[in-house]
Enzyme design. Sequence first.
Site, PDB file in Angstrom:
ATOM      1  N   GLU A   1      -4.985  -3.637  -1.969  1.00 53.92           N
ATOM      2  CA  GLU A   1      -6.433  -3.381  -1.947  1.00 53.92           C
ATOM      3  C   GLU A   1      -6.760  -2.128  -1.139  1.00 53.92           C
ATOM      4  O   GLU A   1      -7.904  -1.666  -1.151  1.00 53.92           O
ATOM      5  CB  GLU A   1      -7.184  -4.601  -1.396  1.00 53.92           C
TER       6      GLU A   1
ATOM      7  N   GLU B   1       8.871  -4.172  13.021  1.00 49.17           N
ATOM      8  CA  GLU B   1       8.728  -3.073  12.062  1.00 49.17           C
ATOM      9  C   GLU B   1       7.399  -2.384  12.403  1.00 49.17           C
ATOM     10  O   GLU B   1       6.318  -2.934  12.151  1.00 49.17           O
ATOM     11  CB  GLU B   1       8.686  -3.612  10.632  1.00 49.17           C
TER      12      GLU B   1
ATOM     13  N   LYS C   1      -1.310  -6.992  -9.291  1.00 42.72           N
ATOM     14  CA  LYS C   1      -2.259  -7.119  -8.181  1.00 42.72           C
ATOM     15  C   LYS C   1      -1.819  -6.083  -7.149  1.00 42.72           C
ATOM     16  O   LYS C   1      -0.933  -6.332  -6.340  1.00 42.72           O
ATOM     17  CB  LYS C   1      -2.195  -8.531  -7.597  1.00 42.72           C
TER      18      LYS C   1
ATOM     19  N   PHE D   1       0.813  -1.222   0.000  1.00 37.69           N
ATOM     20  CA  PHE D   1       0.000   0.000   0.000  1.00 37.69           C
ATOM     21  C   PHE D   1       0.845   1.271   0.000  1.00 37.69           C
ATOM     22  O   PHE D   1       0.354   2.331  -0.357  1.00 37.69           O
ATOM     23  CB  PHE D   1      -0.939   0.014   1.227  1.00 37.69           C
TER      24      PHE D   1
ATOM     25  N   SER E   1       5.330  -6.994   3.212  1.00 36.18           N
ATOM     26  CA  SER E   1       5.908  -7.328   4.520  1.00 36.18           C
ATOM     27  C   SER E   1       6.672  -8.658   4.445  1.00 36.18           C
ATOM     28  O   SER E   1       6.425  -9.483   3.559  1.00 36.18           O
ATOM     29  CB  SER E   1       4.790  -7.422   5.554  1.00 36.18           C
TER      30      SER E   1
ATOM     31  N   CYS F   1       9.427   1.687   3.366  1.00 35.38           N
ATOM     32  CA  CYS F   1      10.299   0.549   3.696  1.00 35.38           C
ATOM     33  C   CYS F   1      11.713   1.032   3.944  1.00 35.38           C
ATOM     34  O   CYS F   1      12.522   0.314   4.517  1.00 35.38           O
ATOM     35  CB  CYS F   1      10.299  -0.454   2.559  1.00 35.38           C
TER      36      CYS F   1
HETATM   37  P1  NAD Z   1       1.504  -6.632   2.977  1.00 30.58           P
HETATM   38  O1  NAD Z   1       2.537  -7.694   3.025  1.00 30.58           O
HETATM   39  O2  NAD Z   1       0.416  -6.670   3.978  1.00 30.58           O
HETATM   40  O3  NAD Z   1       0.782  -6.618   1.539  1.00 30.58           O
HETATM   41  C1  NAD Z   1       1.519  -6.648   0.354  1.00 30.58           C
HETATM   42  C2  NAD Z   1       0.691  -7.354  -0.721  1.00 30.58           C
HETATM   43  O4  NAD Z   1       0.432  -8.691  -0.297  1.00 30.58           O
HETATM   44  C3  NAD Z   1      -0.663  -6.695  -0.957  1.00 30.58           C
HETATM   45  O5  NAD Z   1      -0.931  -6.678  -2.336  1.00 30.58           O
HETATM   46  C4  NAD Z   1      -1.632  -7.587  -0.201  1.00 30.58           C
HETATM   47  O6  NAD Z   1      -2.907  -7.639  -0.790  1.00 30.58           O
HETATM   48  C5  NAD Z   1      -0.963  -8.951  -0.266  1.00 30.58           C
HETATM   49  N1  NAD Z   1      -1.254  -9.779   0.921  1.00 30.58           N
HETATM   50  C6  NAD Z   1      -1.521  -9.348   2.185  1.00 30.58           C
HETATM   51  N2  NAD Z   1      -1.741 -10.391   2.999  1.00 30.58           N
HETATM   52  C7  NAD Z   1      -1.603 -11.510   2.249  1.00 30.58           C
HETATM   53  C8  NAD Z   1      -1.695 -12.900   2.525  1.00 30.58           C
HETATM   54  N3  NAD Z   1      -1.968 -13.348   3.749  1.00 30.58           N
HETATM   55  N4  NAD Z   1      -1.480 -13.771   1.521  1.00 30.58           N
HETATM   56  C9  NAD Z   1      -1.202 -13.343   0.286  1.00 30.58           C
HETATM   57  N5  NAD Z   1      -1.097 -12.026  -0.037  1.00 30.58           N
HETATM   58  C10 NAD Z   1      -1.289 -11.120   0.923  1.00 30.58           C
HETATM   59  O7  NAD Z   1       2.284  -5.228   3.010  1.00 30.58           O
HETATM   60  P2  NAD Z   1       1.659  -3.777   3.118  1.00 30.58           P
HETATM   61  O8  NAD Z   1       1.140  -3.581   4.504  1.00 30.58           O
HETATM   62  O9  NAD Z   1       0.774  -3.492   1.974  1.00 30.58           O
HETATM   63  O10 NAD Z   1       2.971  -2.878   2.909  1.00 30.58           O
HETATM   64  C11 NAD Z   1       3.864  -2.561   3.936  1.00 30.58           C
HETATM   65  C12 NAD Z   1       5.017  -3.533   3.998  1.00 30.58           C
HETATM   66  O11 NAD Z   1       5.700  -3.559   2.749  1.00 30.58           O
HETATM   67  C13 NAD Z   1       6.065  -3.129   5.023  1.00 30.58           C
HETATM   68  O12 NAD Z   1       6.516  -4.293   5.684  1.00 30.58           O
HETATM   69  C14 NAD Z   1       7.176  -2.525   4.189  1.00 30.58           C
HETATM   70  O13 NAD Z   1       8.465  -2.569   4.767  1.00 30.58           O
HETATM   71  C15 NAD Z   1       7.107  -3.381   2.969  1.00 30.58           C
HETATM   72  N6  NAD Z   1       7.714  -2.734   1.826  1.00 30.58           N
HETATM   73  C16 NAD Z   1       8.929  -3.187   1.425  1.00 30.58           C
HETATM   74  C17 NAD Z   1       9.564  -2.565   0.372  1.00 30.58           C
HETATM   75  C18 NAD Z   1      10.896  -3.047  -0.096  1.00 30.58           C
HETATM   76  O14 NAD Z   1      11.312  -2.592  -1.136  1.00 30.58           O
HETATM   77  N7  NAD Z   1      11.565  -3.932   0.603  1.00 30.58           N
HETATM   78  C19 NAD Z   1       8.961  -1.481  -0.280  1.00 30.58           C
HETATM   79  C20 NAD Z   1       7.701  -1.051   0.158  1.00 30.58           C
HETATM   80  C21 NAD Z   1       7.095  -1.693   1.216  1.00 30.58           C
END
Ligand code: NAD
Length: 510
Positions: free
Chosen positions: A191, A395, A188, A164, A241, A296
């Site tokens: 959401e 985090e 994808k 997000f 994450s 991140c």
């Molecule tokens: P998230 O892991 O909750 O979601 C990321 C994606 O995974 C979304 O599209 C979501 O719909 C999907 N998702 C969520 N739960 C899922 C599940 N149980 N099974 C399958 N898919 C699932 O992350 P977020 O909260 O949207 O974003 C924040 C996180 O992203 C933080 O941990 C941040 O550090 C990380 N991030 C990392 C980088 C990097 O380059 N390393 C960059 C941006 C964000």
Amino acid sequence: MTEVADQFTEERSGEVTRIAHWIDGQRVEGTSGRSGPVYNPATGEQSGEVDFASVEEIDAAVQAAKRAFTSWRTISLSRRTELFFRIRELVHDHSEDLARILTLEHGKVLSDAKGEVARGLEVIEFCCGIPELTKGGYSEQASTGIDVYSIRQPLGVVGGITPFNFPAMVPMWMWAPAIACGNTFILKPSEKDPSASMYTAELLKEAGLPDGVFNVVHGDKVAVDAVLEHPEIAAVSFVGSTPIARYVYETGTKKGKRVQALGGAKNHMIVLPDADIDMAADAAVSAGYGSAGERCMAVSMLVCVGHAADDLVGAIQERLPKVKVGNGLEPDSEMGPLVTREHRDKVASYIDRGAEEGAKVVADGRETAPDGNGFFLGVTLLDEVTPEMDVYKDEIFGPVLGITRVDTYEEAVRLVNENPYGNGVAIFTRDGGVARQFQFEVNAGMVGVNVPIPVPVAYYSFGGWKSSLFGDLHIYGPEGIQFYTQGKVVTSRWPDPATSKVDLGFPQTR
Ligand code: NAD
């Protein structure tokens, strides 16, 4: 102006917009019967309802992408380049609209949203050089009359799953190199803020990208699993994450896909006693609280060596009351709300947790959050944080900055190197020798020397180490091109009756 942009520029008088998928060059309303709410985090009002894709809808997108791949991969490099220049111009010309969409669904302030679009544009610009980037090698006369050359070819249909916190830039890190390399793409997005992807789809169509080359499917775990399980998706890029990154990597690779999965972070900024304290304090406040800490690459732990701690705490305390928290559309706001009410509450709970664990609450963001229904928190500073505390280990992903006090440089580096994450890290010092030693021995993928958020420019690649990345290749830049292409080596000989004979031995080069 496009359909999506219109929704964000006109007065929205509280109505809830339906956000559909984008398949084969058009908006397609979902039929799964499942959907999720999208909010304006600054007001707390629901602004959208996004369709969640079923397995069948993911398959429809894959089939469209597969059909498009047949002709897209044959488009000449010069035509692809021309198209990328057009895409670059359109995204650039519409960056204000895109930034506004980001602010209204993510909450980040408009200036920050414009910065996000600008950094994403750099990746599109890099992709304008696709003929140079995919050039192979050629060895004439590798053996008598035999030439050998290497080429890089696209993989086919590839997928991207994004978080997000960068709803425009992170997708650009994926779709731009993937498409430039000749693949077709299924995105994808998160959401929580899906409209930027729909707007991007409209811009790509307007630029002339053939239908089916770029598709957007929304959803939750059902959609992600359908992408991971689909036999006709060759590769998946993921950013999010760490637990989900690990899951995506393990599931995708088990299905035979190429996967790069970038995870979470706990980024440290080490401040040595000889550092320029004003510069370090400005950097800590900017990198800790920018985008409400939802980056991140945000700095979340300051590791202060010796007297740097007292100096820095004082300098940060002077700056905190001046940080203007408010609706991201207001021109003087410097920090917006968090993305959802649940996330705001979770971040706020860490302030109590820190205090219970023995940290000193120097500034409590709950006391300075603006009134109203928005998902706001003010800036929080926790001093005397130790590595055993949850506020150190987790985090938090919000405007909470922790300070750990250590006696030596060696202790500071050990903390960074023992941390399970290894995304970004920074050191603030005037000593070039120490800075060089630091970049040599620190275990992290992106290092800043007096630079708090060392996100690499587009012609290098972005990625962390340890639990911040699963897979071999970093994202965008040269490694992005490598990720979205596969190598082929051709060994060729042209008929020459003088050298042709039957020889059952293993081919020799001498
Ligand atoms: P998230 O892991 O909750 O979601 C990321 C994606 O995974 C979304 O599209 C979501 O719909 C999907 N998702 C969520 N739960 C899922 C599940 N149980 N099974 C399958 N898919 C699932 O992350 P977020 O909260 O949207 O974003 C924040 C996180 O992203 C933080 O941990 C941040 O550090 C990380 N991030 C990392 C980088 C990097 O380059 N390393 C960059 C941006 C964000």
